[in-house]
Design a protein around this motif. Structure first.
Motif, PDB file in Angstrom:
ATOM      1  N   UNK A  72       0.810  -1.224   0.000  1.00 45.55           N
ATOM      2  CA  UNK A  72       0.000   0.000   0.000  1.00 45.55           C
ATOM      3  C   UNK A  72       0.848   1.282   0.000  1.00 45.55           C
ATOM      4  N   UNK A  73       1.965   1.291   0.736  1.00 45.65           N
ATOM      5  CA  UNK A  73       2.780   2.508   0.830  1.00 45.65           C
ATOM      6  C   UNK A  73       3.232   2.968  -0.555  1.00 45.65           C
ATOM      7  N   UNK A  74       3.518   2.009  -1.410  1.00 43.83           N
ATOM      8  CA  UNK A  74       4.031   2.340  -2.738  1.00 43.83           C
ATOM      9  C   UNK A  74       2.937   2.809  -3.684  1.00 43.83           C
TER      10      UNK A  74
ATOM     11  N   UNK B 258      19.415  23.477  -3.497  1.00 41.70           N
ATOM     12  CA  UNK B 258      18.560  23.948  -2.394  1.00 41.70           C
ATOM     13  C   UNK B 258      17.081  23.786  -2.733  1.00 41.70           C
ATOM     14  N   UNK B 259      16.719  24.162  -3.964  1.00 41.99           N
ATOM     15  CA  UNK B 259      15.314  24.037  -4.408  1.00 41.99           C
ATOM     16  C   UNK B 259      14.907  22.558  -4.421  1.00 41.99           C
ATOM     17  N   UNK B 260      15.797  21.725  -4.964  1.00 44.95           N
ATOM     18  CA  UNK B 260      15.484  20.278  -5.055  1.00 44.95           C
ATOM     19  C   UNK B 260      15.286  19.675  -3.668  1.00 44.95           C
ATOM     20  N   UNK B 261      16.132  20.059  -2.720  1.00 44.46           N
ATOM     21  CA  UNK B 261      16.006  19.516  -1.356  1.00 44.46           C
ATOM     22  C   UNK B 261      14.694  19.981  -0.719  1.00 44.46           C
ATOM     23  N   UNK B 262      14.320  21.222  -0.984  1.00 43.81           N
ATOM     24  CA  UNK B 262      13.062  21.748  -0.454  1.00 43.81           C
ATOM     25  C   UNK B 262      11.864  20.970  -1.015  1.00 43.81           C
ATOM     26  N   UNK B 263      11.887  20.719  -2.331  1.00 46.10           N
ATOM     27  CA  UNK B 263      10.800  19.936  -2.962  1.00 46.10           C
ATOM     28  C   UNK B 263      10.785  18.518  -2.387  1.00 46.10           C
ATOM     29  N   UNK B 264      11.987  17.963  -2.192  1.00 47.94           N
ATOM     30  CA  UNK B 264      12.095  16.616  -1.618  1.00 47.94           C
ATOM     31  C   UNK B 264      11.468  16.577  -0.228  1.00 47.94           C
ATOM     32  N   UNK B 265      11.775  17.594   0.580  1.00 44.42           N
ATOM     33  CA  UNK B 265      11.235  17.647   1.945  1.00 44.42           C
ATOM     34  C   UNK B 265       9.707  17.723   1.913  1.00 44.42           C
ATOM     35  N   UNK B 266       9.173  18.561   1.026  1.00 41.80           N
ATOM     36  CA  UNK B 266       7.715  18.710   0.925  1.00 41.80           C
ATOM     37  C   UNK B 266       7.063  17.416   0.443  1.00 41.80           C
ATOM     38  N   UNK B 267       7.686  16.780  -0.564  1.00 42.16           N
ATOM     39  CA  UNK B 267       7.128  15.533  -1.109  1.00 42.16           C
ATOM     40  C   UNK B 267       7.149  14.431  -0.054  1.00 42.16           C
ATOM     41  N   UNK B 268       8.260  14.343   0.688  1.00 46.44           N
ATOM     42  CA  UNK B 268       8.371  13.313   1.729  1.00 46.44           C
ATOM     43  C   UNK B 268       7.340  13.552   2.833  1.00 46.44           C
ATOM     44  N   UNK B 269       7.193  14.813   3.211  1.00 45.88           N
ATOM     45  CA  UNK B 269       6.207  15.171   4.242  1.00 45.88           C
ATOM     46  C   UNK B 269       4.808  14.781   3.779  1.00 45.88           C
ATOM     47  N   UNK B 270       4.508  15.083   2.520  1.00 49.54           N
ATOM     48  CA  UNK B 270       3.179  14.779   1.974  1.00 49.54           C
ATOM     49  C   UNK B 270       2.913  13.269   1.950  1.00 49.54           C
ATOM     50  N   UNK B 271       3.886  12.503   1.468  1.00 54.34           N
ATOM     51  CA  UNK B 271       3.713  11.045   1.380  1.00 54.34           C
ATOM     52  C   UNK B 271       3.544  10.439   2.774  1.00 54.34           C
ATOM     53  N   UNK B 272       4.368  10.887   3.720  1.00 54.17           N
ATOM     54  CA  UNK B 272       4.295  10.323   5.071  1.00 54.17           C
ATOM     55  C   UNK B 272       3.007  10.725   5.786  1.00 54.17           C
ATOM     56  N   UNK B 273       2.572  11.949   5.535  1.00 57.56           N
ATOM     57  CA  UNK B 273       1.342  12.440   6.179  1.00 57.56           C
ATOM     58  C   UNK B 273       0.142  11.617   5.686  1.00 57.56           C
TER      59      UNK B 273
ATOM     60  N   UNK C 179      -3.670   7.112   6.626  1.00 59.16           N
ATOM     61  CA  UNK C 179      -4.320   5.985   5.944  1.00 59.16           C
ATOM     62  C   UNK C 179      -4.511   4.826   6.918  1.00 59.16           C
ATOM     63  N   UNK C 180      -5.120   3.758   6.406  1.00 61.51           N
ATOM     64  CA  UNK C 180      -5.305   2.561   7.209  1.00 61.51           C
ATOM     65  C   UNK C 180      -4.555   1.413   6.534  1.00 61.51           C
ATOM     66  N   UNK C 181      -4.470   0.307   7.226  1.00 64.04           N
ATOM     67  CA  UNK C 181      -3.893  -0.890   6.630  1.00 64.04           C
ATOM     68  C   UNK C 181      -2.386  -0.816   6.456  1.00 64.04           C
ATOM     69  N   UNK C 182      -1.921  -1.399   5.372  1.00 65.18           N
ATOM     70  CA  UNK C 182      -0.488  -1.551   5.150  1.00 65.18           C
ATOM     71  C   UNK C 182       0.264  -0.243   5.063  1.00 65.18           C
ATOM     72  N   UNK C 183      -0.407   0.789   4.565  1.00 61.97           N
ATOM     73  CA  UNK C 183       0.265   2.069   4.416  1.00 61.97           C
ATOM     74  C   UNK C 183       0.582   2.676   5.785  1.00 61.97           C
TER      75      UNK C 183
ATOM     76  N   UNK D 179       4.198   3.467   7.575  1.00 60.18           N
ATOM     77  CA  UNK D 179       4.536   4.751   8.189  1.00 60.18           C
ATOM     78  C   UNK D 179       5.037   4.549   9.613  1.00 60.18           C
ATOM     79  N   UNK D 180       4.425   3.581  10.308  1.00 63.52           N
ATOM     80  CA  UNK D 180       4.876   3.277  11.682  1.00 63.52           C
ATOM     81  C   UNK D 180       6.294   2.731  11.675  1.00 63.52           C
ATOM     82  N   UNK D 181       6.568   1.864  10.683  1.00 66.14           N
ATOM     83  CA  UNK D 181       7.916   1.289  10.599  1.00 66.14           C
ATOM     84  C   UNK D 181       8.953   2.384  10.371  1.00 66.14           C
TER      85      UNK D 181
END
Lengths: 195, 285
Positions: free
Chosen positions: B144-146, B187-202, B207-211, B215-217
């Motif tokens: 699910x995470x993927x 710097x811009x790329x790292x900022x986008x990376x941080x935002x994307x990672x935050x969004x995916x993890x949030x 979510x429920x289930x495997x995702x 996130x817990x792992x």
């Protein structure tokens, strides 16, 4: 015509005869189960219930494993049976991660049931599941071609498994409010469970 | 030979979490990003290093992972829905067009239009190489995470950050590397990376289930240390902190940028390893 399997959860006693017979019929390697009975304990003492869930390939109507296969080794035949052609499988394992039912196993090298030396039965059967390819349930397709039922159905001590054409069994499935696993994924499995 | 846990519960996927598989994916991400930024900054040697290493190392790792190298050719047979097939064809095209680009660049540099056109085409294919395996992961409906549609953005940003980071690290050896535009892009790329990672993890945490299990792992479980220290610490926090230094009016030596670049490469590997290993199957009931 589409084959389907119906599993009556009230009848299943969780003996594992289906899994054992499957291994005997298909000669799968140690640790590889085309068919297995999964367990779960629900509730808290003293109100605890054990659930036995026979699992096998769901032979989905929309199988995610077929779409991701880069070589066409995984395909669905005219009877709705999803199969793997070991000679075409490259061992990328995309189908294994695509299957939400964990019904596929990547064949890794290892010992047989009696150590490094394989017995004559293992030598014959392991050649059908080459190392580096993916293995799964085929509803015992070779048996179906001989007019026999899948081995797990034949051996079930409680008659918990029913196999046949979907159009013939659909009335019973609907009458008894049969359900499929993880239906929210839209895979439309052809293995139904009766509550 | 693997053994099955027959309890109905969450289970971590193990088929795509081998060191070879994770290294192949992470290496592809870094090399593809480095190729693009090398061409953008006109550092042709860097582009050549990235091109050769992307094709040779990633290709070799893929073949090693499959076990029998001859079978690799079969993935070219079916260019249908499979992203593995699309990736293989992309890699082949990248190899051909990239080779034409370098041939034109070194043998007939006066043909500037041709060199530029081939450069742009190979850059586009490198971007494809950086993100195609995230589409492969999205297709893995069991994990699910993927399935997060933000994954191509996440790994695309990771490629940009780690690719430019790799070039910054190489600046310690090659003074030709133009640090000035590179550090800003990084710097811009790292900022986008941080935002994307935050969004995916949030999304995963909500979510429920495997995702949610994944996130817990990543946040509390067995992968938390590698994820927090490697992917977040070295890959995002350190580069962002260093990027702030010039804004405060201080200048940094070139070696500091090289160290930051190396940190980002390590961070990209940690991100890929932890994301692959954190993939979990939901219980079937």
């Amino acid at each position: 015509m589409t084959y389907c399997m119906v599993i009556d959860m009230k009848r299943c006693v969780g003996c594992g005869a289906c899994a054992t017979m499957c291994k005997q019929e298909n000669g799968t390697r140690p640790g590889v189960f085309r068919s297995k009975v999964m367990k779960k304990e629900i509730g808290k003492y003293p109100n605890v219930k054990r659930v036995n869930l026979p699992m096998l390939c769901m032979h989905c109507e929309n199988p995610p494993c077929v779409d991701v296969c880069p070589t066409g080794a995984t395909s669905k035949d005219k009877d709705g049976i999803v199969t793997v052609d070991p000679s075409e499988c490259v061992g990328c394992r995309a189908c294994v991660t695509a299957c939400p039912y964990e019904a596929r196993t990547f064949m890794e090298d290892g010992d047989g049931y009696f150590g490094k030396q394989l017995c004559p039965f293992e030598k014959v059967k392991y050649a059908e599941h080459p190392v580096g390819t993916v293995d799964k349930c085929t509803f015992c397709k070779p048996r179906l071609e001989k007019g026999l039922e899948p081995a797990c159905v034949q051996t079930c001590v409680a008659d918990a498994r029913i196999f046949g054409r979907e159009e013939d069994l659909m009335g019973m499935i609907q009458r008894r409010r049969g359900y499929t696993l993880r239906s929210e994924l839209g895979t439309a499995p052809h293995v139904y469970y009766l509550p | 030979m693997r053994t099955f846990d027959l309890s109905i519960d969450y289970s971590q996927q193990r088929d795509w979490s081998s060191a070879i598989m994770c290294t192949e994916m992470a290496f592809g991400t870094v090399a593809a990003g480095m190729f693009v930024f090398s061409i953008m900054t006109g550092f042709s040697l860097g582009a050549l290093i990235a091109f050769v290493s992307l094709l040779v190392v990633k290709g070799l790792l893929l073949m090693v992972d499959l076990g029998k190298p001859g079978r690799f050719l079969k993935v070219f047979k079916k260019l249908g829905n499979s992203w593995i097939s699309k990736g293989a064809w992309g890699m082949l095209l990248f190899g051909v067009i990239g080779a034409c680009y370098f041939a034109a660049l070194y043998l007939c540099p006066e043909l500037t239009v041709l060199v530029r056109a081939l450069g742009i085409a190979s850059c586009l294919l490198a971007v494809f190489m950086a993100v195609y395996d995230s589409f492969t992961m999205i297709d893995s409906r069991g994990v699910a995470l993927w399935g997060d549609s933000g994954l191509p953005v996440l790994f695309g940003a990771s490629a940009a950050a780690s690719g430019s980071g790799a070039l910054m690290a190489l600046s310690a050896l090659f003074p030709d590397v133009q640090l000035e535009p590179l550090c800003s892009w990084n710097g811009v790329a790292v900022l986008v990376l941080a935002l994307a990672l935050f969004s995916v993890l949030r999304c995963a945490k909500k979510a429920r289930g495997g995702r949610m299990e994944s996130a817990q792992l990543l946040s509390k479980g067995s992968l938390a240390a590698a994820f927090k220290l490697g992917a977040v610490g070295l890959g995002i926090v350190v580069p962002l902190a260093v990027c702030l230094v010039p804004a405060l009016g201080f200048s940094l030596p070139a070696l500091a940028w090289a160290v930051v670049g190396a940190c980002e490469v390590i961070g990209a590997f940690a991100l890929r390893f932890t994301f692959m290993k954190a993939g979990s199957y939901s219980p079937v009931m």
